[in-house]
Design a protein around this motif. Structure first.
Motif, PDB file in Angstrom:
ATOM      1  N   GLU A 153       2.994 -19.668  31.981  1.00  0.00           N
ATOM      2  CA  GLU A 153       1.593 -19.244  31.940  1.00  0.00           C
ATOM      3  C   GLU A 153       0.744 -20.068  32.905  1.00  0.00           C
ATOM      4  OE1 GLU A 153      -2.036 -19.355  28.687  1.00  0.00           O
ATOM      5  OE2 GLU A 153       0.005 -18.941  27.969  1.00  0.00           O
ATOM      6  N   ILE A 154       0.962 -21.374  32.928  1.00  0.00           N
ATOM      7  CA  ILE A 154       0.217 -22.233  33.858  1.00  0.00           C
ATOM      8  C   ILE A 154       0.546 -21.856  35.303  1.00  0.00           C
ATOM      9  CG2 ILE A 154      -0.120 -24.607  34.663  1.00  0.00           C
ATOM     10  CD1 ILE A 154       0.579 -25.524  31.805  1.00  0.00           C
ATOM     11  N   ALA A 155       1.821 -21.618  35.575  1.00  0.00           N
ATOM     12  CA  ALA A 155       2.226 -21.267  36.939  1.00  0.00           C
ATOM     13  C   ALA A 155       1.605 -19.949  37.383  1.00  0.00           C
ATOM     14  CB  ALA A 155       3.752 -21.196  37.017  1.00  0.00           C
ATOM     15  N   GLU A 156       1.555 -18.981  36.489  1.00  0.00           N
ATOM     16  CA  GLU A 156       0.965 -17.689  36.841  1.00  0.00           C
ATOM     17  C   GLU A 156      -0.532 -17.817  37.070  1.00  0.00           C
ATOM     18  OE1 GLU A 156       2.188 -15.281  33.558  1.00  0.00           O
ATOM     19  OE2 GLU A 156       4.157 -14.815  34.442  1.00  0.00           O
ATOM     20  N   ARG A 157      -1.176 -18.728  36.350  1.00  0.00           N
ATOM     21  CA  ARG A 157      -2.615 -18.908  36.514  1.00  0.00           C
ATOM     22  C   ARG A 157      -2.949 -19.717  37.764  1.00  0.00           C
ATOM     23  NH1 ARG A 157      -3.507 -21.506  32.066  1.00  0.00           N
ATOM     24  NH2 ARG A 157      -3.641 -23.601  32.946  1.00  0.00           N
ATOM     25  N   GLU A 158      -2.186 -20.784  38.030  1.00  0.00           N
ATOM     26  CA  GLU A 158      -2.513 -21.717  39.109  1.00  0.00           C
ATOM     27  C   GLU A 158      -1.865 -21.368  40.436  1.00  0.00           C
ATOM     28  OE1 GLU A 158      -4.743 -23.960  38.718  1.00  0.00           O
ATOM     29  OE2 GLU A 158      -4.947 -23.936  36.539  1.00  0.00           O
ATOM     30  N   ARG A 159      -0.794 -20.576  40.412  1.00  0.00           N
ATOM     31  CA  ARG A 159      -0.086 -20.156  41.629  1.00  0.00           C
ATOM     32  C   ARG A 159       0.259 -21.342  42.531  1.00  0.00           C
ATOM     33  NH1 ARG A 159       1.374 -15.278  40.009  1.00  0.00           N
ATOM     34  NH2 ARG A 159       1.995 -14.824  42.157  1.00  0.00           N
ATOM     35  N   PRO A 160       1.019 -22.297  42.045  1.00  0.00           N
ATOM     36  CA  PRO A 160       1.388 -23.462  42.862  1.00  0.00           C
ATOM     37  C   PRO A 160       2.337 -23.069  43.985  1.00  0.00           C
ATOM     38  CG  PRO A 160       2.694 -23.448  40.864  1.00  0.00           C
ATOM     39  CD  PRO A 160       1.689 -22.329  40.720  1.00  0.00           C
ATOM     40  N   ARG A 161       2.353 -23.852  45.037  1.00  0.00           N
ATOM     41  CA  ARG A 161       3.341 -23.651  46.103  1.00  0.00           C
ATOM     42  C   ARG A 161       4.635 -24.389  45.796  1.00  0.00           C
ATOM     43  NH1 ARG A 161       1.670 -21.470  50.942  1.00  0.00           N
ATOM     44  NH2 ARG A 161       3.345 -22.555  52.030  1.00  0.00           N
ATOM     45  N   VAL A 162       4.561 -25.426  44.953  1.00  0.00           N
ATOM     46  CA  VAL A 162       5.740 -26.191  44.538  1.00  0.00           C
ATOM     47  C   VAL A 162       5.677 -26.431  43.035  1.00  0.00           C
ATOM     48  CG1 VAL A 162       6.800 -28.503  44.586  1.00  0.00           C
ATOM     49  CG2 VAL A 162       6.273 -27.333  46.728  1.00  0.00           C
ATOM     50  N   ILE A 163       6.809 -26.261  42.357  1.00  0.00           N
ATOM     51  CA  ILE A 163       6.954 -26.628  40.951  1.00  0.00           C
ATOM     52  C   ILE A 163       8.021 -27.711  40.877  1.00  0.00           C
ATOM     53  CG2 ILE A 163       7.603 -25.880  38.632  1.00  0.00           C
ATOM     54  CD1 ILE A 163       6.652 -23.074  39.369  1.00  0.00           C
ATOM     55  N   VAL A 164       7.707 -28.808  40.229  1.00  0.00           N
ATOM     56  CA  VAL A 164       8.655 -29.912  40.097  1.00  0.00           C
ATOM     57  C   VAL A 164       9.262 -29.899  38.700  1.00  0.00           C
ATOM     58  CG1 VAL A 164       8.983 -32.416  40.178  1.00  0.00           C
ATOM     59  CG2 VAL A 164       7.354 -31.323  41.729  1.00  0.00           C
ATOM     60  N   ALA A 165      10.579 -29.958  38.637  1.00  0.00           N
ATOM     61  CA  ALA A 165      11.314 -30.085  37.376  1.00  0.00           C
ATOM     62  C   ALA A 165      12.260 -31.265  37.507  1.00  0.00           C
ATOM     63  CB  ALA A 165      12.090 -28.807  37.061  1.00  0.00           C
ATOM     64  N   GLY A 166      12.328 -32.078  36.463  1.00  0.00           N
ATOM     65  CA  GLY A 166      13.140 -33.286  36.517  1.00  0.00           C
ATOM     66  C   GLY A 166      12.278 -34.469  36.147  1.00  0.00           C
ATOM     67  N   TYR A 167      12.801 -35.389  35.316  1.00  0.00           N
ATOM     68  CA  TYR A 167      11.919 -36.326  34.629  1.00  0.00           C
ATOM     69  C   TYR A 167      12.563 -37.699  34.477  1.00  0.00           C
ATOM     70  CZ  TYR A 167      10.677 -31.566  33.759  1.00  0.00           C
ATOM     71  OH  TYR A 167      10.413 -30.242  33.964  1.00  0.00           O
ATOM     72  N   SER A 168      11.705 -38.686  34.162  1.00  0.00           N
ATOM     73  CA  SER A 168      12.206 -40.046  33.999  1.00  0.00           C
ATOM     74  C   SER A 168      12.260 -40.475  32.537  1.00  0.00           C
ATOM     75  CB  SER A 168      11.329 -41.034  34.788  1.00  0.00           C
ATOM     76  OG  SER A 168      10.009 -41.040  34.298  1.00  0.00           O
ATOM     77  N   ALA A 169      11.718 -39.656  31.634  1.00  0.00           N
ATOM     78  CA  ALA A 169      11.761 -40.036  30.219  1.00  0.00           C
ATOM     79  C   ALA A 169      11.878 -38.805  29.326  1.00  0.00           C
ATOM     80  CB  ALA A 169      10.522 -40.850  29.840  1.00  0.00           C
ATOM     81  N   TYR A 170      12.626 -37.801  29.778  1.00  0.00           N
ATOM     82  CA  TYR A 170      12.864 -36.596  28.978  1.00  0.00           C
ATOM     83  C   TYR A 170      14.341 -36.577  28.605  1.00  0.00           C
ATOM     84  CZ  TYR A 170      12.816 -31.703  27.483  1.00  0.00           C
ATOM     85  OH  TYR A 170      12.921 -30.538  26.736  1.00  0.00           O
ATOM     86  N   PRO A 171      14.662 -36.658  27.308  1.00  0.00           N
ATOM     87  CA  PRO A 171      16.055 -36.862  26.910  1.00  0.00           C
ATOM     88  C   PRO A 171      16.889 -35.602  26.725  1.00  0.00           C
ATOM     89  CG  PRO A 171      14.624 -37.080  25.004  1.00  0.00           C
ATOM     90  CD  PRO A 171      13.729 -36.804  26.172  1.00  0.00           C
ATOM     91  N   ARG A 172      16.331 -34.446  27.045  1.00  0.00           N
ATOM     92  CA  ARG A 172      17.053 -33.200  26.808  1.00  0.00           C
ATOM     93  C   ARG A 172      17.446 -32.510  28.114  1.00  0.00           C
ATOM     94  NH1 ARG A 172      19.125 -33.253  21.746  1.00  0.00           N
ATOM     95  NH2 ARG A 172      17.556 -33.903  20.239  1.00  0.00           N
ATOM     96  N   ALA A 173      18.414 -31.609  28.023  1.00  0.00           N
ATOM     97  CA  ALA A 173      18.845 -30.857  29.192  1.00  0.00           C
ATOM     98  C   ALA A 173      17.702 -29.982  29.697  1.00  0.00           C
ATOM     99  CB  ALA A 173      20.059 -29.991  28.846  1.00  0.00           C
TER     100      ALA A 173
END
Length: 425
Positions: A153-173
């Motif tokens: 929903e945020i991506a559809e509203r903001e229309r980013p040119r880049v989306i970042v996935a991957g984290y330094s403190a997220y313990p799940r797949a």
């Protein structure tokens, strides 16, 4: 002439580290083949700038071959069409991806640092936030999990040119396939930062974002991948020129041959069956540690882990993250405080404690070791009074655990040489 002042400082650091139990999720202990730069002769001080086959220095043909082999091994391990192995760190790899894909003022969608995002994903004081319009997404405040519908929903509203996935403190797949779908639907490029999970990805224990079309994958080298400091960018062939020029001359000049040799050795190790066994043990140790801490009454963000790290939620205890970190450090156990989503405490204090198992696994810790370690951590974090007798008792237990003979300790040779050096100093 020997520099005794520096030698003594380095010896103190060796002793300090080797006499600690390292539970910092961003740390690891490389195998000897990766660490032994001193055997590599001229590579120690050779550096050159430019791309393979196009370096503006004379006499760099062998340098090019080292870089070419390193890039080939990166592609073999991760499967990307093109690999640039020049970044000096994972953070610079991220900046290179942004520089290649964004113009100043463009929108970048990434996880908020308070939810587990990295500083280079758009911390307010990071240069990325000065150059680009950073829009954050957060984890679900109740479950601590990624809310994929909200992110879409945020991506559809903001229309980013880049989306970042991957984290330094997220313990799940992470569902990189779903992230890729969202990115394609809104006309964005997915940047998958696998710095923390690169070893799991290389071993086939986590989904590989290189399998997603038109995705840029970045990583550091010194975490689960078990190398020394450095970075990699993997991308489709269609983005090769933009990525390469973003790194040189866009962000960096010369690259050192010793770093490339170390990375090549790291990637050769990552392609072996033994590396997969090691990564399986990393995850098993993390899950065991998480389960024991839960059974002992502590809360964990998301209630556990799928990876190498876990985050203890201390909001229902009298301790802050800083206090918990300090208690463990009193015992020679290294960890780091961590912000939680909607954390009521300031960042320097924090309410979370991040723990990871890459280093203890590299040092040969088995299930019995993890059980003893978990009990020491539980006693330390649940103690009402943190006094000298309590600290002395637990420190003895931690020291006994650390000094158990382990034939597969990746730092065993270093420990022996450090002891010998101490006699000389």
């Amino acid at each position: 002439m020997r520099d005794l002042e520096l030698a003594r400082l380095l010896h103190r650091e060796d002793r300090h580290y080797l006499e600690s139990i390292d539970l910092i999720a961003a740390s690891n202990a490389p195998i000897a083949a990766v660490r032994d730069n001193h055997t590599w002769g001229v590579a120690q001080f050779r550096s050159a700038e430019g791309h393979v086959g196009r370096k503006p220095y004379a006499g760099t043909s062998i340098f090019d071959e080292v870089e070419r082999i390193t890039a080939q091994r990166a592609r073999a391990v991760f499967g990307g069409e093109h690999a640039n192995v020049q970044p000096a760190s994972g953070s610079l790899a991220n900046l290179a991806a942004y520089r290649a894909l964004l113009r100043p003022g463009d929108t970048l969608l990434s996880m908020a640092v308070t939810s587990g995002g990295h500083l280079s994903h758009g911390h307010p004081k990071h240069i990325a936030s000065e150059l680009y319009r950073v829009v954050p997404y957060s984890v679900d405040p109740e479950t601590g999990l990624l809310p994929y519908d909200d992110i879409r929903e945020i991506a559809e509203r903001e229309r980013p040119r880049v989306i970042v996935a991957g984290y330094s403190a997220y313990p799940r797949a992470v569902d990189f396939a779903l992230f890729g779908e969202v990115a394609r639907d809104v006309g964005a490029t997915l940047v998958a930062d696998i710095s923390h999970i690169a070893g799991l990805v290389a071993a086939g224990l986590h989904a590989n974002p290189c399998a997603q079309p038109e995705t840029v994958v970045t990583t550091s080298v010194e975490k689960t991948l078990r190398g020394t400091r450095g970075g990699i960018v993997l991308c489709p062939e269609s983005l090769r020129t933009r990525i390469d020029s973003a790194i040189f001359p866009g962000l960096q000049s010369s690259v050192g041959m010793a770093g490339l040799v170390s990375l090549a050795a790291t990637l050769q190790d990552a392609a072996t069956p033994a590396f997969r066994v090691y990564q399986e043990r990393v995850v098993a140790n993390a899950r065991l540690l998480a389960g024991l801490l839960l059974d002992g009454g502590l809360d964990l963000v998301t209630g556990g882990t799928d990876t190498h790290l876990l985050v203890v939620d201390l909001t229902r205890t009298p301790l802050t993250g800083r206090e918990a970190e300090g208690r463990l450090q009193d015992l020679g156990i290294l960890s780091n405080r961590n912000m939680l989503p909607a954390d009521p405490r300031p960042p320097f204090v924090a309410s979370g404690l991040r723990l990871g198992t890459p280093t203890i696994t590299s040092r040969g810790f088995d299930e019995d070791d993890v059980r003893e370690l978990a009990d020491i951590v539980l006693v330390a974090l649940r103690a009402r009074d943190w006094d000298a007798p309590q600290i002395t008792l637990l420190r003895k237990r931690a020291d006994a655990l650390r000094t158990r003979p382990r034939p597969d300790d990746a730092l065993g040779d270093l420990a022996a040489s450090a002891a010998a050096a101490g006699d000389e100093l």
